[in-house]
Every structure is written in structure tokens, then in C-alpha cells.
Scaffold this motif. Structure first.
Motif, PDB file in Angstrom:
ATOM      1  N   PRO A   8       1.048   0.974   0.575  1.00 27.05           N
ATOM      2  CA  PRO A   8       1.619  -0.363   0.412  1.00 27.05           C
ATOM      3  C   PRO A   8       1.794  -0.794  -1.052  1.00 27.05           C
ATOM      4  O   PRO A   8       2.683  -1.586  -1.349  1.00 27.05           O
ATOM      5  CB  PRO A   8       0.601  -1.275   1.096  1.00 27.05           C
ATOM      6  CG  PRO A   8      -0.109  -0.413   2.056  1.00 27.05           C
ATOM      7  CD  PRO A   8      -0.136   0.954   1.444  1.00 27.05           C
ATOM      8  N   ASP A   9       0.978  -0.259  -1.969  1.00 27.53           N
ATOM      9  CA  ASP A   9       1.101  -0.723  -3.349  1.00 27.53           C
ATOM     10  C   ASP A   9       2.180   0.039  -4.105  1.00 27.53           C
ATOM     11  O   ASP A   9       2.528  -0.339  -5.215  1.00 27.53           O
ATOM     12  CB  ASP A   9      -0.246  -0.611  -4.079  1.00 27.53           C
ATOM     13  CG  ASP A   9      -0.657   0.832  -4.259  1.00 27.53           C
ATOM     14  OD1 ASP A   9      -1.177   1.421  -3.301  1.00 27.53           O
ATOM     15  OD2 ASP A   9      -0.446   1.386  -5.350  1.00 27.53           O
ATOM     16  N   ASP A  10       2.691   1.116  -3.519  1.00 27.80           N
ATOM     17  CA  ASP A  10       3.711   1.905  -4.207  1.00 27.80           C
ATOM     18  C   ASP A  10       4.755   2.366  -3.196  1.00 27.80           C
ATOM     19  O   ASP A  10       4.920   3.558  -2.950  1.00 27.80           O
ATOM     20  CB  ASP A  10       3.042   3.113  -4.900  1.00 27.80           C
ATOM     21  CG  ASP A  10       4.000   3.809  -5.839  1.00 27.80           C
ATOM     22  OD1 ASP A  10       5.032   3.210  -6.192  1.00 27.80           O
ATOM     23  OD2 ASP A  10       3.720   4.970  -6.209  1.00 27.80           O
ATOM     24  N   ILE A  52       6.293  -8.969  -5.467  1.00 23.65           N
ATOM     25  CA  ILE A  52       5.415  -7.823  -5.235  1.00 23.65           C
ATOM     26  C   ILE A  52       4.243  -8.225  -4.352  1.00 23.65           C
ATOM     27  O   ILE A  52       3.819  -7.467  -3.481  1.00 23.65           O
ATOM     28  CB  ILE A  52       4.934  -7.236  -6.578  1.00 23.65           C
ATOM     29  CG1 ILE A  52       6.129  -6.577  -7.273  1.00 23.65           C
ATOM     30  CG2 ILE A  52       3.828  -6.219  -6.361  1.00 23.65           C
ATOM     31  CD1 ILE A  52       5.778  -5.851  -8.533  1.00 23.65           C
ATOM     32  N   PHE A  53       3.754  -9.454  -4.539  1.00 26.19           N
ATOM     33  CA  PHE A  53       2.646  -9.914  -3.707  1.00 26.19           C
ATOM     34  C   PHE A  53       3.038  -9.906  -2.233  1.00 26.19           C
ATOM     35  O   PHE A  53       2.324  -9.371  -1.384  1.00 26.19           O
ATOM     36  CB  PHE A  53       2.204 -11.322  -4.132  1.00 26.19           C
ATOM     37  CG  PHE A  53       1.107 -11.874  -3.282  1.00 26.19           C
ATOM     38  CD1 PHE A  53      -0.219 -11.561  -3.562  1.00 26.19           C
ATOM     39  CD2 PHE A  53       1.380 -12.682  -2.185  1.00 26.19           C
ATOM     40  CE1 PHE A  53      -1.237 -12.053  -2.767  1.00 26.19           C
ATOM     41  CE2 PHE A  53       0.365 -13.168  -1.383  1.00 26.19           C
ATOM     42  CZ  PHE A  53      -0.952 -12.859  -1.670  1.00 26.19           C
ATOM     43  N   THR A  59       3.554  -6.239  -0.918  1.00 29.90           N
ATOM     44  CA  THR A  59       2.294  -5.543  -0.655  1.00 29.90           C
ATOM     45  C   THR A  59       1.604  -6.124   0.568  1.00 29.90           C
ATOM     46  O   THR A  59       1.075  -5.379   1.404  1.00 29.90           O
ATOM     47  CB  THR A  59       1.355  -5.668  -1.874  1.00 29.90           C
ATOM     48  OG1 THR A  59       2.094  -5.429  -3.065  1.00 29.90           O
ATOM     49  CG2 THR A  59       0.224  -4.673  -1.781  1.00 29.90           C
ATOM     50  N   ALA A  60       1.608  -7.457   0.670  1.00 32.36           N
ATOM     51  CA  ALA A  60       0.934  -8.092   1.801  1.00 32.36           C
ATOM     52  C   ALA A  60       1.594  -7.695   3.116  1.00 32.36           C
ATOM     53  O   ALA A  60       0.911  -7.343   4.088  1.00 32.36           O
ATOM     54  CB  ALA A  60       0.951  -9.614   1.637  1.00 32.36           C
ATOM     55  N   SER A  79      -1.135  -3.413  -6.961  1.00 32.24           N
ATOM     56  CA  SER A  79       0.321  -3.524  -7.030  1.00 32.24           C
ATOM     57  C   SER A  79       0.734  -4.535  -8.103  1.00 32.24           C
ATOM     58  O   SER A  79       1.721  -4.338  -8.809  1.00 32.24           O
ATOM     59  CB  SER A  79       0.896  -3.900  -5.667  1.00 32.24           C
ATOM     60  OG  SER A  79       0.499  -5.195  -5.301  1.00 32.24           O
ATOM     61  N   GLN A  80      -0.046  -5.637  -8.210  1.00 34.94           N
ATOM     62  CA  GLN A  80       0.278  -6.636  -9.232  1.00 34.94           C
ATOM     63  C   GLN A  80       0.082  -6.060 -10.633  1.00 34.94           C
ATOM     64  O   GLN A  80       0.918  -6.240 -11.518  1.00 34.94           O
ATOM     65  CB  GLN A  80      -0.635  -7.857  -9.079  1.00 34.94           C
ATOM     66  CG  GLN A  80      -0.497  -8.560  -7.760  1.00 34.94           C
ATOM     67  CD  GLN A  80       0.619  -9.594  -7.776  1.00 34.94           C
ATOM     68  OE1 GLN A  80       0.831 -10.276  -8.761  1.00 34.94           O
ATOM     69  NE2 GLN A  80       1.348  -9.686  -6.688  1.00 34.94           N
ATOM     70  N   GLN A  97       0.838  -3.952   3.917  1.00 36.05           N
ATOM     71  CA  GLN A  97      -0.565  -3.751   4.305  1.00 36.05           C
ATOM     72  C   GLN A  97      -0.832  -4.277   5.700  1.00 36.05           C
ATOM     73  O   GLN A  97      -1.550  -3.669   6.490  1.00 36.05           O
ATOM     74  CB  GLN A  97      -1.496  -4.521   3.355  1.00 36.05           C
ATOM     75  CG  GLN A  97      -1.657  -3.909   2.012  1.00 36.05           C
ATOM     76  CD  GLN A  97      -2.725  -4.665   1.255  1.00 36.05           C
ATOM     77  OE1 GLN A  97      -3.894  -4.399   1.390  1.00 36.05           O
ATOM     78  NE2 GLN A  97      -2.315  -5.627   0.473  1.00 36.05           N
ATOM     79  N   MET A 114      -3.922   4.007   2.983  1.00 39.49           N
ATOM     80  CA  MET A 114      -4.284   2.683   2.517  1.00 39.49           C
ATOM     81  C   MET A 114      -4.362   2.630   0.994  1.00 39.49           C
ATOM     82  O   MET A 114      -3.820   1.732   0.371  1.00 39.49           O
ATOM     83  CB  MET A 114      -5.629   2.310   3.116  1.00 39.49           C
ATOM     84  CG  MET A 114      -6.009   0.874   2.884  1.00 39.49           C
ATOM     85  SD  MET A 114      -7.327   0.420   4.001  1.00 39.49           S
ATOM     86  CE  MET A 114      -7.967  -1.002   3.154  1.00 39.49           C
ATOM     87  N   TYR A 115      -5.041   3.597   0.397  1.00 41.64           N
ATOM     88  CA  TYR A 115      -5.281   3.519  -1.045  1.00 41.64           C
ATOM     89  C   TYR A 115      -4.361   4.402  -1.878  1.00 41.64           C
ATOM     90  O   TYR A 115      -4.274   4.222  -3.075  1.00 41.64           O
ATOM     91  CB  TYR A 115      -6.737   3.861  -1.362  1.00 41.64           C
ATOM     92  CG  TYR A 115      -7.710   2.818  -0.892  1.00 41.64           C
ATOM     93  CD1 TYR A 115      -7.614   1.505  -1.333  1.00 41.64           C
ATOM     94  CD2 TYR A 115      -8.720   3.134  -0.001  1.00 41.64           C
ATOM     95  CE1 TYR A 115      -8.492   0.538  -0.892  1.00 41.64           C
ATOM     96  CE2 TYR A 115      -9.617   2.183   0.448  1.00 41.64           C
ATOM     97  CZ  TYR A 115      -9.497   0.887  -0.011  1.00 41.64           C
ATOM     98  OH  TYR A 115     -10.360  -0.065   0.426  1.00 41.64           O
ATOM     99  N   LEU A 151      -5.498  -7.305   4.665  1.00 38.60           N
ATOM    100  CA  LEU A 151      -5.082  -7.305   3.263  1.00 38.60           C
ATOM    101  C   LEU A 151      -6.253  -6.918   2.368  1.00 38.60           C
ATOM    102  O   LEU A 151      -7.285  -7.592   2.374  1.00 38.60           O
ATOM    103  CB  LEU A 151      -4.549  -8.676   2.849  1.00 38.60           C
ATOM    104  CG  LEU A 151      -3.358  -9.214   3.633  1.00 38.60           C
ATOM    105  CD1 LEU A 151      -2.793 -10.435   2.935  1.00 38.60           C
ATOM    106  CD2 LEU A 151      -2.282  -8.169   3.796  1.00 38.60           C
TER     107      LEU A 151
END
Lengths: 234, 207
Positions: free
Chosen positions: A22-24, A204-205, A208-209, B175-176, A212, A228-229, B167
Motif C-alpha cells: 500500500p505504501d508503494d 498520498i494519505f 495509502t489508507a 508513504s508520507q 491498506q 503489508m510492509y 490502517l
């Protein structure tokens, strides 16, 4: 010919659905998505948020709970079908019990008596089912007015149409219902506004939310660590 | 001889069980209780002197977190290329900014929510555990909460991620921060985090 085109489009869409953390994520349409995001935030600020806020203030809590319960109850067929498709027959049976009990003893779903009777609510949809079958989210997409989704979840929405009220209820009834559902749902997320507004980068918030939250739902709150990570830095 | 061996083994294993660190869920429960008791007893003093309260949180709560590992997960791929000085500075600044951001909320809400812990089943040799709890609120649906934990260097179980309704704190910040690193580099990010917990809010004005 049509069918061949459809299956080709589907194959392309599915092959684009890689597993990304989710972060990338894969977000090749980011410039378009960002434009849609600021459009949506404008629409939210001037239309949906004020309406949801007055709804939250004017409508008594008990009635609000009734509205939420009513729409949750209409989503039980979706939960049952997708529970079965994901190989959870016991959960699907329990959700069938919920649907029957809440539709009758719960006054057409206004009251959630089934939860107190030991049948908790589940939340399944076709996007989660596709995820369970190993299909990754693919591209992140920000749709005008409809909000965040992915290639996979967009296909899922298509499937969910058939387990929803759309095909069986006239538009003159279904559209106002959909609007009320939207306002009711939005009013429950008013407290999340400051989280988004205070983020370093709200786009981006939210991205990602959303990703996730979907990953968590696909794996019922227990996603595999590597999904997840992603890159853990060691 | 054999007859004595079993009781002896039992006693030995009991002894070692007592010396063993607390189970992951017991660790979280105990830490929660301790900080709540402290706030209950000193609420006025803490509200009047925030710096004092931050110090209490640092002493009482932070030892239950694996700060360095959290910093590593948050930086992700950028951790590998960071040097030791950057790693330490980032971990420390991030820890302080989290305390500043969350301590106030803790002081305000410490008594309005109840946590209901779910039973934890754990293999004896497990090196990763997820403690799950439900936050029960008045007139609002419960919030699902999870603490990802692993044994720290002192053998005690430490929290390395808090997951609220799917979350993850780590993923959100990663990510931030990734976006910030791309813009102004790792040192730029560290400076920004060091400059205060308000960096979360300041940025909102530009959006």
C-alpha cells in the motif's frame, strides 16, 4: 467478436493487477488521479460534507442507526454470495440467518437484532473475492465523485451490482436510496476529515489508507507480512 | 530416580516460567493500566505541565515500543542507505514527534474508552505476535485495534506497529515520508521531523 474483445480486455486488466504494498503502489495515472482528487475534495467541501454535517445534527441518533442498519441489511446478499465464493460456508450461513432475522424481527432491517443474537456482521464484496483468488489491486484509480478504487475493485463493483438492489428496484427508488446511503456513510466519517487535512500530502494519505483498508479486508484483518510492509529495510 | 526426575523438571520449568518476560498481551495490558493510573492520579499536574507529561510518557510507555525497529520499518528501503548517524537522529526525532502528537489525545481521552482484549494464542517459540483489542466507545461503533509485537534486545515483548481498523501507523508514515524524501532528501525529512510534532499540521495549509 464482442465476447472476444471483452475477454481480451479482462485479461489485460487482470494481468495489470500486480501485488504491490500500500505504501508503494502502482499509480501510473497519478497526475489524472490528483486532478480528480482535488475535484472530489471540492465537491465534498461544498456539497457532501455540509449535507452530511446537517444530517448528523438534525437526524436523531436512533434514526441514524436505523438508516445505517437498513442499508447494511440490504448488503447481506452481497456478503452471503461472496462469503460462499471465498469458501466460508459457515459465515455465509450465519449471514443468511442475519438477513432473515433482521428483515423480519428487525423491522425490514431497521434494527440489527442478529448481532445481539450472536451473529456478527461481516463485510464481503466481489473485489475482496477477486483478491482472495490471488488478484492484486493493480492500478490505483481516483474516480470523479465515486472516489478511490483500483482495477480489481472496479471489476468488483461490476460484480456487486448484481448482488445489490440496482437490478431489482426501479431507478426512481434506487437513486434516492443510494444518495441517502452515501450521506449516512459520509456522516460517519466526518471525524476523519482532520486526519486528511493534516496529512503532509492528503492525496498520498488517502491512497495509502484506501489500499491498506482493502488489503486488510481481503485477508480479514490478517494480511501477509510481505504484502503489508513491502521493503522492510533489512 | 526416574520418579524424582519429573517433579524436578516441573519445578525447574516453573522457575524459568516465572523469570520469563510477560506475554505480549499482558505487556500491553499492564502498560495501559500503568499509564492510566498515573494520569488519573496526576491529571491536573500533567495538564498544567505538558513537558512533564511528555517525560512521563517517554519513561513509562516508550520502553514498550521498539523505537529503532519502528524507525527502520518507517524508512523502509531508505533505511539501508542511511548511515548510523541519520538512523539514530531519525529514530529519536520520530519518537519525540509521536509523543507530542499523541500524548495530548491520551491525556484527553484516557477515561472515555475501554479496551477489550482478545485472547492471544502463541507458540512458545514465537518471535512475532499480534495483540488484538476492541476499543469500546459510548454511542459509537467499536474500533478494532492491533499491536504488532516482537521480542526486543532485552527479551521483553515490544510494540513495533499499531494497526487501527486495518490502517498501520508504520505504513501511513512510510508513504508520507517517502514522498518527503523524494522531494528534499533524507536529511531534509529528518530536519522537518526534528523541527517539531507540528510538521503534521503545518503541511496541511499548503494542500
Amino acid at each position: 467478436m464482442n465476447f472476444r474483445f471483452l475477454s481480451l480486455a479482462l485479461a489485460l486488466a487482470v494481468s495489470a493487477c500486480a501485488h504491490t504494498p500500500p505504501d508503494d503502489p502502482s499509480d501510473p495515472l497519478e497526475p489524472f488521479n490528483r486532478a480528480m482528487f482535488s475535484f472530489n475534495r471540492g465537491a465534498d467541501r461544498y456539497v457532501l460534507r455540509p449535507v452530511a454535517r446537517s444530517y448528523g445534527e438534525v437526524v436523531p441518533d436512533l434514526a441514524q442507526r436505523g438508516v445505517s442498519n437498513f442499508f447494511n441489511n440490504l448488503k447481506e446478499p452481497r456478503n452471503i454470495v461472496n462469503g460462499l465464493l471465498q469458501g466460508k460456508p459457515l459465515q455465509a450461513a450465519s449471514d443468511t440467518g442475519r438477513f432473515l432475522l433482521n428483515s423480519t424481527a428487525g423491522f425490514a432491517g431497521l434494527m440489527d437484532v442478529a448481532t445481539d443474537a450472536g451473529m456478527p456482521r461481516h463485510d464481503e464484496d466481489f473485489g475482496q473475492t477477486l483478491g482472495r483468488y490471488g488478484i492484486g489491486p493493480g492500478w490505483y484509480l481516483m474516480l470523479p465523485l465515486l472516489g478511490p478504487t483500483t482495477n480489481r475493485d472496479l471489476m468488483g463493483r461490476g460484480g456487486d451490482y448484481y448482488t445489490g438492489t440496482g437490478p431489482y428496484v426501479e431507478d426512481s427508488v434506487d437513486l434516492p436510496m443510494t444518495a441517502l446511503d452515501l450521506v449516512d456513510t459520509r456522516s460517519r466519517y466526518l471525524s476523519a476529515d482532520s486526519l486528511i487535512d493534516n496529512a503532509i500530502d492528503p492525496y498520498i494519505f488517502v491512497r495509502t489508507a484506501y489500499l491498506q483498508q482493502r488489503l486488510g479486508k481481503v485477508y480479514d484483518g490478517n494480511p501477509p507480512r510481505e504484502l503489508m510492509y513491502g521493503d522492510e529495510g533489512d | 530416580m526416574k520418579r524424582f526426575l519429573l517433579p524436578l523438571l516441573l519445578i525447574l520449568s516453573l522457575g524459568s516460567a516465572q523469570a520469563a518476560p510477560l506475554a505480549p498481551d499482558a505487556t500491553v495490558k499492564q502498560a495501559t493500566e500503568e499509564i492510566r493510573d498515573l494520569i488519573r492520579a496526576n491529571h491536573q499536574a500533567y495538564s498544567a505541565d505538558k513537558a512533564k507529561f511528555y517525560a512521563v510518557v517517554d519513561q513509562q510507555l516508550v520502553p514498550h515500543f521498539d523505537v529503532r525497529y519502528i524507525a527502520q520499518l518507517v524508512l523502509g528501503k531508505n533505511w539501508r542507505t542511511a548511515n548510523e548517524d541519520q538512523r539514530t537522529r531519525f529514530a529519536n526525532a520520530f519518537k519525540n514527534s509521536l509523543i507530542r502528537s499523541y500524548a495530548d489525545a491520551l491525556l484527553e481521552n484516557y477515561d472515555s474508552v475501554e479496551a477489550e482484549f482478545q485472547p492471544l494464542r502463541l507458540a512458545a517459540d514465537a518471535n512475532d505476535a499480534t495483540v488484538r483489542a476492541k476499543l469500546i466507545r459510548k454511542n459509537a461503533p467499536p474500533v478494532n485495534l492491533a499491536f504488532a509485537m516482537r521480542p526486543g534486545s532485552d527479551g521483553e515483548w515490544k510494540i513495533y506497529d499499531v494497526i487501527i481498523e486495518n490502517l498501520s501507523l508504520v505504513t501511513n508514515f512510510r508513504s508520507q515520508f517517502n514522498a518527503e524524501i523524494k522531494k528534499s532528501g533524507l536529511d531534509g525529512l529528518i530536519q522537518r521531523v526534528e523541527s517539531g510534532g507540528d510538521y503534521l499540521k503545518e503541511s496541511a495549509k499548503g494542500a
